[in-house]
Design a protein around this motif. Structure first.
Motif, PDB file in Angstrom:
ATOM      1  N   ILE A 181      18.493 -40.889 -58.155  1.00  0.00           N
ATOM      2  CA  ILE A 181      18.031 -41.124 -56.788  1.00  0.00           C
ATOM      3  C   ILE A 181      19.188 -41.695 -55.988  1.00  0.00           C
ATOM      4  CG2 ILE A 181      16.459 -42.452 -55.330  1.00  0.00           C
ATOM      5  CD1 ILE A 181      14.451 -42.334 -57.672  1.00  0.00           C
ATOM      6  N   SER A 212       5.614 -36.750 -58.443  1.00  0.00           N
ATOM      7  CA  SER A 212       6.191 -37.429 -59.604  1.00  0.00           C
ATOM      8  C   SER A 212       6.670 -36.454 -60.680  1.00  0.00           C
ATOM      9  CB  SER A 212       5.198 -38.429 -60.195  1.00  0.00           C
ATOM     10  OG  SER A 212       4.009 -37.770 -60.574  1.00  0.00           O
ATOM     11  N   ILE A 226      10.104 -35.321 -59.613  1.00  0.00           N
ATOM     12  CA  ILE A 226      11.075 -36.400 -59.782  1.00  0.00           C
ATOM     13  C   ILE A 226      11.465 -36.535 -61.245  1.00  0.00           C
ATOM     14  CG2 ILE A 226      11.404 -38.906 -59.609  1.00  0.00           C
ATOM     15  CD1 ILE A 226       9.568 -38.737 -57.062  1.00  0.00           C
ATOM     16  N   LYS A 227      10.494 -36.510 -62.136  1.00  0.00           N
ATOM     17  CA  LYS A 227      10.785 -36.578 -63.576  1.00  0.00           C
ATOM     18  C   LYS A 227      11.636 -35.401 -64.020  1.00  0.00           C
ATOM     19  CE  LYS A 227       6.613 -39.124 -64.737  1.00  0.00           C
ATOM     20  NZ  LYS A 227       5.280 -39.045 -65.325  1.00  0.00           N
ATOM     21  N   TYR A 244      13.783 -33.587 -62.164  1.00  0.00           N
ATOM     22  CA  TYR A 244      15.149 -33.745 -61.669  1.00  0.00           C
ATOM     23  C   TYR A 244      15.891 -34.824 -62.445  1.00  0.00           C
ATOM     24  CZ  TYR A 244      13.417 -30.868 -57.848  1.00  0.00           C
ATOM     25  OH  TYR A 244      12.849 -29.866 -57.121  1.00  0.00           O
ATOM     26  N   GLU A 245      15.212 -35.897 -62.784  1.00  0.00           N
ATOM     27  CA  GLU A 245      15.845 -36.943 -63.588  1.00  0.00           C
ATOM     28  C   GLU A 245      16.192 -36.417 -64.981  1.00  0.00           C
ATOM     29  OE1 GLU A 245      14.130 -41.043 -61.604  1.00  0.00           O
ATOM     30  OE2 GLU A 245      12.930 -40.103 -63.184  1.00  0.00           O
ATOM     31  N   SER A 268       7.949 -38.135 -52.221  1.00  0.00           N
ATOM     32  CA  SER A 268       7.804 -39.293 -53.109  1.00  0.00           C
ATOM     33  C   SER A 268       6.569 -39.204 -53.996  1.00  0.00           C
ATOM     34  CB  SER A 268       7.774 -40.589 -52.296  1.00  0.00           C
ATOM     35  OG  SER A 268       6.690 -40.568 -51.383  1.00  0.00           O
TER      36      SER A 268
END
Length: 66
Positions: free
Chosen positions: A51, A38, A41-42, A44-45, A35
């Motif tokens: 998510i 970041s 996460i950005k 993969y988005e 988590s």
């Protein structure tokens, strides 16, 4: 350890994996990410991933307690 970012390698690897998965009839690709990561996460988005779920934990003891 060598860290390579912003060279397009991750996107190429993901697209290769996606293509292979589709050819094999795989319905979905899942991955885990911390988590606090970041930037991952950005990334993969930006590939269109969303998510799916979150996992929570409570640490009940530490190694110092043993």
């Amino acid at each position: 350890m060598i860290i390579i970012k912003k060279k397009g390698i991750g996107k190429k690897l993901y697209n290769y994996l996606l293509d292979k998965a589709k050819k094999e009839g795989i319905d979905a690709i899942e991955l885990n990410v911390w988590s606090f990561n970041s930037s991952a996460i950005k990334f993969y988005e930006s590939l269109g991933m969303t998510i799916k779920n979150m996992k929570f934990e409570s640490i009940l003891s530490s190694n110092d307690d043993k």
